[in-house]
Design a protein around this motif. Structure first.
Motif, PDB file in Angstrom:
ATOM      1  N   HIS A  44      -4.449  10.604  -0.437  1.00  0.00           N
ATOM      2  CA  HIS A  44      -4.786   9.250  -0.938  1.00  0.00           C
ATOM      3  C   HIS A  44      -4.293   7.939  -0.048  1.00  0.00           C
ATOM      4  O   HIS A  44      -2.768   8.248   0.071  1.00  0.00           O
ATOM      5  CB  HIS A  44      -4.579   8.992  -2.500  1.00  0.00           C
ATOM      6  CG  HIS A  44      -5.254   7.664  -2.820  1.00  0.00           C
ATOM      7  ND1 HIS A  44      -4.372   6.589  -3.311  1.00  0.00           N
ATOM      8  CD2 HIS A  44      -6.440   7.302  -3.080  1.00  0.00           C
ATOM      9  CE1 HIS A  44      -5.263   5.777  -3.769  1.00  0.00           C
ATOM     10  NE2 HIS A  44      -6.331   6.153  -3.611  1.00  0.00           N
ATOM     11  N   ILE A  45      -4.810   7.001  -0.014  1.00  0.00           N
ATOM     12  CA  ILE A  45      -4.318   5.792   0.907  1.00  0.00           C
ATOM     13  C   ILE A  45      -4.750   4.803  -0.076  1.00  0.00           C
ATOM     14  O   ILE A  45      -6.048   4.580  -0.285  1.00  0.00           O
ATOM     15  CB  ILE A  45      -4.570   5.714   2.205  1.00  0.00           C
ATOM     16  CG1 ILE A  45      -4.254   6.864   3.088  1.00  0.00           C
ATOM     17  CG2 ILE A  45      -4.276   4.440   2.891  1.00  0.00           C
ATOM     18  CD1 ILE A  45      -4.738   6.832   4.633  1.00  0.00           C
ATOM     19  N   GLY A  46      -3.798   3.951  -0.556  1.00  0.00           N
ATOM     20  CA  GLY A  46      -4.456   2.827  -1.671  1.00  0.00           C
ATOM     21  C   GLY A  46      -3.702   1.766  -0.711  1.00  0.00           C
ATOM     22  O   GLY A  46      -2.495   1.441  -0.519  1.00  0.00           O
ATOM     23  N   ILE A  47      -4.388   0.540  -0.741  1.00  0.00           N
ATOM     24  CA  ILE A  47      -3.840  -0.764  -0.014  1.00  0.00           C
ATOM     25  C   ILE A  47      -4.314  -1.852  -0.992  1.00  0.00           C
ATOM     26  O   ILE A  47      -5.623  -2.049  -1.420  1.00  0.00           O
ATOM     27  CB  ILE A  47      -4.354  -1.088   1.243  1.00  0.00           C
ATOM     28  CG1 ILE A  47      -4.246  -0.185   2.362  1.00  0.00           C
ATOM     29  CG2 ILE A  47      -3.912  -2.661   1.816  1.00  0.00           C
ATOM     30  CD1 ILE A  47      -2.632   0.238   2.606  1.00  0.00           C
TER      31      ILE A  47
ATOM     32  N   GLY B 222      -3.653  -4.076   8.772  1.00  0.00           N
ATOM     33  CA  GLY B 222      -2.916  -3.011   9.531  1.00  0.00           C
ATOM     34  C   GLY B 222      -2.141  -1.875   8.636  1.00  0.00           C
ATOM     35  O   GLY B 222      -1.484  -1.037   9.106  1.00  0.00           O
ATOM     36  N   HIS B 223      -1.799  -2.295   7.383  1.00  0.00           N
ATOM     37  CA  HIS B 223      -0.960  -1.653   6.546  1.00  0.00           C
ATOM     38  C   HIS B 223      -1.568  -0.197   6.378  1.00  0.00           C
ATOM     39  O   HIS B 223      -0.506   0.831   6.515  1.00  0.00           O
ATOM     40  CB  HIS B 223      -0.820  -2.158   4.989  1.00  0.00           C
ATOM     41  CG  HIS B 223      -0.087  -3.398   5.049  1.00  0.00           C
ATOM     42  ND1 HIS B 223       0.983  -3.624   5.450  1.00  0.00           N
ATOM     43  CD2 HIS B 223      -0.701  -4.698   4.850  1.00  0.00           C
ATOM     44  CE1 HIS B 223       1.487  -4.981   5.288  1.00  0.00           C
ATOM     45  NE2 HIS B 223       0.408  -5.352   4.956  1.00  0.00           N
ATOM     46  N   ALA B 224      -2.862   0.391   6.300  1.00  0.00           N
ATOM     47  CA  ALA B 224      -3.178   1.526   6.357  1.00  0.00           C
ATOM     48  C   ALA B 224      -2.996   2.329   7.474  1.00  0.00           C
ATOM     49  O   ALA B 224      -2.620   3.432   7.574  1.00  0.00           O
ATOM     50  CB  ALA B 224      -4.523   1.714   5.845  1.00  0.00           C
ATOM     51  N   THR B 225      -3.231   1.622   8.542  1.00  0.00           N
ATOM     52  CA  THR B 225      -3.104   2.235  10.030  1.00  0.00           C
ATOM     53  C   THR B 225      -1.423   2.422  10.214  1.00  0.00           C
ATOM     54  O   THR B 225      -1.277   3.402  10.566  1.00  0.00           O
ATOM     55  CB  THR B 225      -3.447   1.209  11.145  1.00  0.00           C
ATOM     56  OG1 THR B 225      -4.915   1.072  10.736  1.00  0.00           O
ATOM     57  CG2 THR B 225      -3.162   1.505  12.522  1.00  0.00           C
ATOM     58  N   ARG B 226      -0.600   1.491   9.838  1.00  0.00           N
ATOM     59  CA  ARG B 226       0.975   2.156   9.791  1.00  0.00           C
ATOM     60  C   ARG B 226       1.066   3.220   8.948  1.00  0.00           C
ATOM     61  O   ARG B 226       2.122   3.996   9.680  1.00  0.00           O
ATOM     62  CB  ARG B 226       1.780   0.849   9.464  1.00  0.00           C
ATOM     63  CG  ARG B 226       1.538  -0.562  10.681  1.00  0.00           C
ATOM     64  CD  ARG B 226       2.848  -1.482  10.396  1.00  0.00           C
ATOM     65  NE  ARG B 226       2.218  -2.660   9.053  1.00  0.00           N
ATOM     66  CZ  ARG B 226       1.478  -3.243   9.499  1.00  0.00           C
ATOM     67  NH1 ARG B 226       0.726  -3.532  10.494  1.00  0.00           N
ATOM     68  NH2 ARG B 226       0.931  -4.061   8.625  1.00  0.00           N
ATOM     69  N   LEU B 227       0.786   3.102   7.746  1.00  0.00           N
ATOM     70  CA  LEU B 227       0.762   4.326   7.082  1.00  0.00           C
ATOM     71  C   LEU B 227       0.500   5.714   7.517  1.00  0.00           C
ATOM     72  O   LEU B 227       1.213   6.646   7.744  1.00  0.00           O
ATOM     73  CB  LEU B 227       0.280   3.998   5.639  1.00  0.00           C
ATOM     74  CG  LEU B 227       1.030   3.050   4.795  1.00  0.00           C
ATOM     75  CD1 LEU B 227       0.178   2.576   3.549  1.00  0.00           C
ATOM     76  CD2 LEU B 227       2.454   3.514   4.243  1.00  0.00           C
TER      77      LEU B 227
ATOM     78  N   GLY C  28       0.969  -0.999  -0.056  1.00  0.00           N
ATOM     79  CA  GLY C  28      -0.042  -0.060   0.003  1.00  0.00           C
ATOM     80  C   GLY C  28       0.894   1.116  -0.043  1.00  0.00           C
ATOM     81  O   GLY C  28       2.007   1.195   0.089  1.00  0.00           O
ATOM     82  N   TYR C  29       0.004   2.501  -0.155  1.00  0.00           N
ATOM     83  CA  TYR C  29       1.114   3.751  -0.183  1.00  0.00           C
ATOM     84  C   TYR C  29      -0.162   4.550   0.313  1.00  0.00           C
ATOM     85  O   TYR C  29      -1.346   4.761   0.355  1.00  0.00           O
ATOM     86  CB  TYR C  29       1.392   4.039  -1.440  1.00  0.00           C
ATOM     87  CG  TYR C  29       0.338   4.155  -2.395  1.00  0.00           C
ATOM     88  CD1 TYR C  29      -0.274   5.444  -2.765  1.00  0.00           C
ATOM     89  CD2 TYR C  29      -0.163   2.996  -3.357  1.00  0.00           C
ATOM     90  CE1 TYR C  29      -1.498   5.680  -3.673  1.00  0.00           C
ATOM     91  CE2 TYR C  29      -1.584   3.393  -3.966  1.00  0.00           C
ATOM     92  CZ  TYR C  29      -2.017   4.571  -4.216  1.00  0.00           C
ATOM     93  OH  TYR C  29      -2.976   4.851  -5.091  1.00  0.00           O
TER      94      TYR C  29
END
Length: 120
Positions: free
Chosen positions: A41-44, A52-57, A27-28
């Protein structure tokens, strides 16, 4: 994008990346870093959602800019051409991370998170 894909800041506008165990991009997050940080933008990747990738970002942005207001539009944007969260789900997710509704003309989905510490 930071080559390490560990949530590090690359440049302004800021890009944060998070890699899966196999080092593929999970994700980014893109953000404009100014007086206020604007998360654009947040994209996973659908294969890595719910891990939990979006939370970490998002936390990487919080750690980088604790003295700044952070704003975004909690609006659905199709990433990877796969359905993501609905507007209500996005609103709930951002609320759990400290954002509050802050609608503006032409931007009814705007949400804002106030600084956690005063600017130096």
């Amino acid at each position: 994008m930071a080559s390490s894909c560990t949530g590090s800041r690359a440049s302004t506008p800021s890009s944060y990346g998070n890699c899966a165990a196999d080092q593929s991009l999970a994700g980014y997050l893109d953000a404009l870093d100014g007086e206020t940080v604007w998360i654009s933008h947040i994209g996973i990747d659908p294969r890595y959602r719910g891990l939990g990738h979006a939370t970490r970002l998002l936390k990487a942005v919080f750690e980088h800019s604790p003295e700044k207001t952070i704003s975004l539009a909690a609006a659905y944007f199709p990433a990877w051409r796969e359905p993501g969260l609905t507007h209500d789900q996005l609103h709930d997710w951002y609320t759990r991370h400290g954002f509050r509704p802050d609608p503006a003309p032409g931007d009814p989905h705007r949400m804002t998170r106030l600084p956690v510490r005063a600017p130096a």
